[in-house]
Design an enzyme around this catalytic site. Structure first.
Site, PDB file in Angstrom:
ATOM      1  N   CYS A   2      36.368  30.049  38.960  1.00 20.47           N
ATOM      2  CA  CYS A   2      35.463  29.277  39.436  1.00 20.47           C
ATOM      3  C   CYS A   2      35.445  29.139  41.185  1.00 20.47           C
ATOM      4  O   CYS A   2      36.801  29.463  41.476  1.00 20.47           O
ATOM      5  CB  CYS A   2      35.337  27.729  39.183  1.00 20.47           C
ATOM      6  SG  CYS A   2      35.380  27.570  37.340  1.00 20.47           S
ATOM      7  N   ARG A  27      35.140  36.770  42.647  1.00 15.30           N
ATOM      8  CA  ARG A  27      36.371  35.940  41.690  1.00 15.30           C
ATOM      9  C   ARG A  27      35.564  36.177  40.240  1.00 15.30           C
ATOM     10  O   ARG A  27      36.223  35.910  39.467  1.00 15.30           O
ATOM     11  CB  ARG A  27      36.398  34.544  42.142  1.00 15.30           C
ATOM     12  CG  ARG A  27      37.022  34.381  43.404  1.00 15.30           C
ATOM     13  CD  ARG A  27      37.044  32.993  44.173  1.00 15.30           C
ATOM     14  NE  ARG A  27      37.747  31.980  43.006  1.00 15.30           N
ATOM     15  CZ  ARG A  27      38.565  31.741  42.924  1.00 15.30           C
ATOM     16  NH1 ARG A  27      39.547  32.222  43.838  1.00 15.30           N
ATOM     17  NH2 ARG A  27      39.257  31.004  42.169  1.00 15.30           N
ATOM     18  N   TRP A  74      32.998  29.765  36.335  1.00 15.74           N
ATOM     19  CA  TRP A  74      33.658  30.744  35.246  1.00 15.74           C
ATOM     20  C   TRP A  74      33.917  29.774  34.114  1.00 15.74           C
ATOM     21  O   TRP A  74      34.702  29.233  34.293  1.00 15.74           O
ATOM     22  CB  TRP A  74      34.532  31.624  35.928  1.00 15.74           C
ATOM     23  CG  TRP A  74      34.917  32.894  35.026  1.00 15.74           C
ATOM     24  CD1 TRP A  74      34.201  34.058  35.071  1.00 15.74           C
ATOM     25  CD2 TRP A  74      35.894  33.163  34.154  1.00 15.74           C
ATOM     26  NE1 TRP A  74      34.764  35.010  34.139  1.00 15.74           N
ATOM     27  CE2 TRP A  74      35.632  34.409  33.649  1.00 15.74           C
ATOM     28  CE3 TRP A  74      37.014  32.248  33.683  1.00 15.74           C
ATOM     29  CZ2 TRP A  74      36.658  34.832  32.709  1.00 15.74           C
ATOM     30  CZ3 TRP A  74      37.990  32.824  32.721  1.00 15.74           C
ATOM     31  CH2 TRP A  74      37.617  34.251  32.076  1.00 15.74           C
ATOM     32  N   ASN A 100      37.212  22.994  39.999  1.00 13.15           N
ATOM     33  CA  ASN A 100      37.825  24.172  39.416  1.00 13.15           C
ATOM     34  C   ASN A 100      39.168  23.637  38.690  1.00 13.15           C
ATOM     35  O   ASN A 100      39.798  22.758  39.132  1.00 13.15           O
ATOM     36  CB  ASN A 100      38.391  25.127  40.715  1.00 13.15           C
ATOM     37  CG  ASN A 100      37.285  25.820  41.325  1.00 13.15           C
ATOM     38  OD1 ASN A 100      36.320  25.488  40.884  1.00 13.15           O
ATOM     39  ND2 ASN A 100      37.642  26.693  42.241  1.00 13.15           N
ATOM     40  N   GLY A 101      39.657  24.389  37.462  1.00 13.77           N
ATOM     41  CA  GLY A 101      40.737  23.804  36.895  1.00 13.77           C
ATOM     42  C   GLY A 101      40.139  23.550  35.415  1.00 13.77           C
ATOM     43  O   GLY A 101      39.169  23.490  34.839  1.00 13.77           O
ATOM     44  N   GLU A 481      51.059  51.148  25.742  1.00 15.92           N
ATOM     45  CA  GLU A 481      50.189  50.404  26.785  1.00 15.92           C
ATOM     46  C   GLU A 481      50.620  50.971  28.188  1.00 15.92           C
ATOM     47  O   GLU A 481      49.684  51.359  29.098  1.00 15.92           O
ATOM     48  CB  GLU A 481      50.561  48.869  26.971  1.00 15.92           C
ATOM     49  CG  GLU A 481      49.789  48.184  27.917  1.00 15.92           C
ATOM     50  CD  GLU A 481      48.190  48.309  28.126  1.00 15.92           C
ATOM     51  OE1 GLU A 481      47.998  49.088  27.083  1.00 15.92           O
ATOM     52  OE2 GLU A 481      47.554  47.872  29.207  1.00 15.92           O
ATOM     53  N   LYS A 485      47.931  52.809  30.992  1.00 17.42           N
ATOM     54  CA  LYS A 485      47.832  52.199  32.118  1.00 17.42           C
ATOM     55  C   LYS A 485      48.166  53.543  33.430  1.00 17.42           C
ATOM     56  O   LYS A 485      47.244  53.685  34.322  1.00 17.42           O
ATOM     57  CB  LYS A 485      48.882  51.111  32.517  1.00 17.42           C
ATOM     58  CG  LYS A 485      48.579  49.877  33.395  1.00 17.42           C
ATOM     59  CD  LYS A 485      47.583  48.985  32.624  1.00 17.42           C
ATOM     60  CE  LYS A 485      46.412  49.272  32.037  1.00 17.42           C
ATOM     61  NZ  LYS A 485      45.830  48.657  31.006  1.00 17.42           N
ATOM     62  N   GLU A 488      45.000  56.051  33.168  1.00 17.44           N
ATOM     63  CA  GLU A 488      43.800  55.463  33.451  1.00 17.44           C
ATOM     64  C   GLU A 488      43.461  55.393  35.052  1.00 17.44           C
ATOM     65  O   GLU A 488      42.496  55.686  35.734  1.00 17.44           O
ATOM     66  CB  GLU A 488      43.348  54.406  32.690  1.00 17.44           C
ATOM     67  CG  GLU A 488      43.848  53.013  33.219  1.00 17.44           C
ATOM     68  CD  GLU A 488      43.322  51.914  32.541  1.00 17.44           C
ATOM     69  OE1 GLU A 488      42.004  51.743  32.077  1.00 17.44           O
ATOM     70  OE2 GLU A 488      43.927  50.975  31.938  1.00 17.44           O
ATOM     71  N   HIS A 504      59.878  66.243  16.176  1.00 24.07           N
ATOM     72  CA  HIS A 504      58.751  66.709  15.257  1.00 24.07           C
ATOM     73  C   HIS A 504      57.638  67.569  15.847  1.00 24.07           C
ATOM     74  O   HIS A 504      56.642  67.874  15.335  1.00 24.07           O
ATOM     75  CB  HIS A 504      58.325  65.728  14.317  1.00 24.07           C
ATOM     76  CG  HIS A 504      59.291  65.166  13.406  1.00 24.07           C
ATOM     77  ND1 HIS A 504      59.928  65.810  12.540  1.00 24.07           N
ATOM     78  CD2 HIS A 504      59.891  63.816  13.904  1.00 24.07           C
ATOM     79  CE1 HIS A 504      61.038  64.865  12.243  1.00 24.07           C
ATOM     80  NE2 HIS A 504      61.088  63.894  12.983  1.00 24.07           N
ATOM     81  N   LYS A 603      34.508  48.307  33.426  1.00 26.45           N
ATOM     82  CA  LYS A 603      35.157  47.161  32.831  1.00 26.45           C
ATOM     83  C   LYS A 603      34.966  46.929  31.604  1.00 26.45           C
ATOM     84  O   LYS A 603      35.796  46.329  30.769  1.00 26.45           O
ATOM     85  CB  LYS A 603      35.087  46.182  33.904  1.00 26.45           C
ATOM     86  CG  LYS A 603      35.906  45.015  33.931  1.00 26.45           C
ATOM     87  CD  LYS A 603      37.290  45.258  33.911  1.00 26.45           C
ATOM     88  CE  LYS A 603      38.260  43.937  33.520  1.00 26.45           C
ATOM     89  NZ  LYS A 603      39.705  44.339  33.112  1.00 26.45           N
TER      90      LYS A 603
HETATM   91  O1  M6R Z   1      37.085  43.862  27.142  1.00 31.85           O
HETATM   92  P1  M6R Z   1      37.909  44.712  25.978  1.00 31.85           P
HETATM   93  O2  M6R Z   1      39.230  44.044  25.994  1.00 31.85           O
HETATM   94  O3  M6R Z   1      37.314  44.749  24.925  1.00 31.85           O
HETATM   95  O4  M6R Z   1      38.010  46.006  26.469  1.00 31.85           O
HETATM   96  C1  M6R Z   1      38.697  47.145  25.592  1.00 31.85           C
HETATM   97  C2  M6R Z   1      38.997  48.156  26.684  1.00 31.85           C
HETATM   98  O5  M6R Z   1      37.972  48.945  26.962  1.00 31.85           O
HETATM   99  C3  M6R Z   1      40.071  48.007  27.667  1.00 31.85           C
HETATM  100  O6  M6R Z   1      41.205  47.253  27.388  1.00 31.85           O
HETATM  101  C4  M6R Z   1      40.258  49.212  28.390  1.00 31.85           C
HETATM  102  O7  M6R Z   1      41.288  50.085  27.796  1.00 31.85           O
HETATM  103  C5  M6R Z   1      40.971  48.852  29.823  1.00 31.85           C
HETATM  104  N1  M6R Z   1      40.468  49.842  30.774  1.00 31.85           N
HETATM  105  C6  M6R Z   1      42.399  49.307  29.730  1.00 31.85           C
HETATM  106  O8  M6R Z   1      43.010  49.001  31.043  1.00 31.85           O
END
Ligand code: M6R
Length: 608
Positions: A2, A27, A74, A100-101, A481, A485, A488, A504, A603
């Site tokens: 928020c 935000r 938010w 906010n909070g 993970e 990261k 991407e 293997h 996103k």
């Molecule tokens: O909003 P979600 O958590 O469902 O999104 C899933 C994936 O699209 C998301 O985690 C994606 O892999 C990210 N870009 C990873 O950093």
């Protein structure tokens, strides 16, 4: 998250509030509103959706005045809707509040106000209790009414309050949520964030926790928690607006990585009480939990990786099998779901199309569905039988960071909670894990204090074509993970392998040109992992070990080591990913990539 802005002065307030709110859009928010004191009226105009919706409403009727407050919300308590948007009012419509909070004891306060004082509530929000309390305590002195209100509430807040009967002042206060006062000539401002007021002034007071401020056109009175007058130095803002929106960070991703200690506190807040996990959003009975013969965890991308860590937790604590599925694969393999299944869907956005489709499939087959998400009111949260919110605050960078680590925390809490209900959780183990979870914010801070060291590592691997991440057990899941990261956002090809699996086939790709990140945190598999590391060092690969603080042994096997602070081994994945997030972040920076919006990615993925 928020945003708050407030104004008192000589200019037309509505346009100032709107320009401030516009500056806070970055935000993330789902509704917005303003309250303005006109001649004899306090006008509140608010709506769900973006500021353009609010702008359209204001075109129908623009309130004119010189004092007002505005808010972008938010959603946390109560879904995004017109009525849940801020500002909130009590019954008399003489007060308006933005907040906010989170007010943790709002249900208790609401009950008291309704039963004992005859108040009627309009929204589902926690904030509305503040408006009713101010109204209840008001005896001609707004700041006093606010002080009495704050003495009743538990939780975090930055608030702005106006009262029709005192049109010459704004009152604001903070605890664990940022608040500033902007200083102008014949005008002053309040805001949750500096960008909101940068069009008008660069001189601000930074308000501290526990302080309450009374702001008029030409005076600002700051009172501390004991009602003493505080003398505060003026802080001159030197950043430009864009930098300020990111809180001084160069990118949202770095900001969100650094917000993790705070996000951890919020995910944990109110959920560990007297050594037990309390998840008020779930009310499972022992019979219900005992009925589940199997658990499915379904998600995409980073959320899926978090589920891989949830699996062994649930299996270990509940003693039932867990399958983790990539959501886009789930429906097409005819999963064996029925009334005896718990299906958990993890999604930061709560809108990912494949995860939603999988949720619908599970519901249709009679499974109990539970969502873990960050976005209140998202489709997945609305359609699941139960929802655990992360409370991590909005994540803006495409690369998920704080959502991932808080998804992990949510799964530790969930698995312990379910095992508590079922009676399968040994008390000593539970106590150890809960203690460690509470240590996480401090330990994460320790890693972040040294974040610059990952810049050097990133520089060293900036020309690499391929990077391998290896580990076993939880360490392998963290490797998965870490590799996602890195690829991407830096576009370096990265793969994660279970350390024992390299020989293997994939070992054929390892050369002196291939940096390898070896995660060796799990005590159970430590020796085995180091044996696998020797397989790659024998091929001249440069190996960076990720180890527990104090582990000197690893230096005999790897070329260099990075460390996470000592913590109970089972929760180490939550800390272990932070160095990998930083490494990826700096790798993307040194390669000149668009960190927050990597190519080809979005996103929220709302197509299947
Ligand atoms: O909003 P979600 O958590 O469902 O999104 C899933 C994936 O699209 C998301 O985690 C994606 O892999 C990210 N870009 C990873 O950093």
């Amino acid at each position: 998250m928020c945003g708050i802005v407030g104004y008192i002065g000589t200019q037309d307030v509505t346009s100032i509030l709107m320009s401030g709110l516009k500056r806070l859009e970055y935000r993330g928010y789902d509704s917005a509103g303003v309250a303005v004191i006109e001649k004899n009226e306090l006008s509140v105009i608010k709506t769900v959706g973006k500021l353009t919706n609010l702008g359209n409403k204001l075109k129908e009727r623009t309130p004119h005045g010189h004092i007002g407050i505005g808010h972008t919300r938010w959603a946390t308590h109560g879904r995004p809707s017109d009525v849940n948007s801020h500002p909130h009012q009590g019954i008399s419509k003489e007060f308006a509040v933005v907040h906010n909070g989170i007010i943790e004891n709002y249900l208790e306060l609401k009950e008291w106000l309704v039963k004992e004082k005859g108040h009627k509530f309009h929204s589902e929000t926690d904030t509305e209790v503040i408006a009713h309390l101010v109204e209840e305590f008001y005896e001609g002195d707004l700041i006093e009414a606010v002080r009495k209100t704050l003495a009743k509430v538990c939780g975090s807040y930055a608030i702005g309050v106006i009262a029709l009967k005192e049109p010459d002042k704004l009152v604001a206060a903070r605890k664990d949520s940022p608040l500033i006062v902007g200083l102008g000539k014949d005008e002053n401002f309040i805001a949750s964030d500096i960008p909101a007021i940068l069009n008008y002034t660069r001189d601000v007071y930074l308000i501290e926790d526990g302080e309450v401020v009374e702001v008029t056109r030409n005076r600002v009175k700051i009172l501390d928690a004991d009602n003493n007058l505080v003398k505060r130095d003026i802080f001159r803002v030197e950043w430009d607006a864009e930098a300020a929106e990111k809180g001084g960070y160069e990118h949202f991703m770095l900001k969100e990585i650094c917000e993790q200690p705070e996000a951890f506190k919020k995910t944990l807040s109110g959920r560990i009480i007297d050594g037990k996990v309390k998840l008020n959003e779930l009310n499972f009975t022992k019979e219900q939990v005992e009925k589940w013969k199997k658990v499915f965890v379904v998600a995409c991308g980073t959320a899926y990786h978090s589920g891989l860590i949830g699996k062994p937790l649930i299996e270990d604590f509940l003693k039932i099998p867990v399958e983790v599925d990539i959501a886009s694969e789930f429906r097409y393999r005819e999963p064996l779901l029925n009334e005896d299944t718990l299906a958990v869907f993890i999604s930061q956005s709560g809108e990912t199309a494949d995860t939603l489709a999988a949720l619908r499939e599970a519901r249709a087959k009679g499974a109990t569905t539970l969502a873990i998400t960050n976005v209140v009111g998202s489709t997945i949260s609305r359609e699941a039988d139960y929802t655990i919110y992360l409370w991590a605050g909005p994540e803006i960078a495409v690369a998920s960071t704080k959502a991932y680590t808080t998804m992990l925390i949510a799964q530790y809490l969930l698995s312990i909670y379910l095992a508590q209900v079922k009676g399968t959780m040994p008390e000593e183990k539970e106590a150890k894990i809960l203690k460690a979870l509470q240590e996480l914010p401090c330990k994460a801070e320790e890693i972040l204090e040294q974040k610059e060291k990952y810049l050097r590592l990133a520089e060293n691997m900036k020309e690499a074509e391929h990077v391998f991440f290896i580990g076993r057990g939880y360490d392998y899941n963290i490797a998965q993970e870490g590799s996602l990261k890195l690829k991407e956002i830096s576009y370096i090809h990265a793969e994660a392998y279970a350390a024992g699996e390299l020989k293997h086939g994939t070992l054929a790709l390892v050369t002196e040109e291939t940096p390898v990140i070896a995660i060796a945190l799990q005590e159970k598999t430590y020796e085995k992992t180091l044996s696998n590391v020797k397989e790659v060092t024998a091929r001249d690969a440069y190996v960076i070990g990720l180890a527990n603080e104090g582990d000197q042994e690893i230096l005999k096997t790897v070329n260099e080591a990075i460390y996470i602070p000592k913590i109970e081994n089972i929760v180490s994945p939550i800390l272990a990913v932070i160095p990998l997030q930083l490494l990826s972040y700096y790798a993307a920076c040194v390669r000149g990539c668009n960190v927050d919006q990597p190519r080809n990615l979005a996103k929220s993925v709302t197509v299947e």
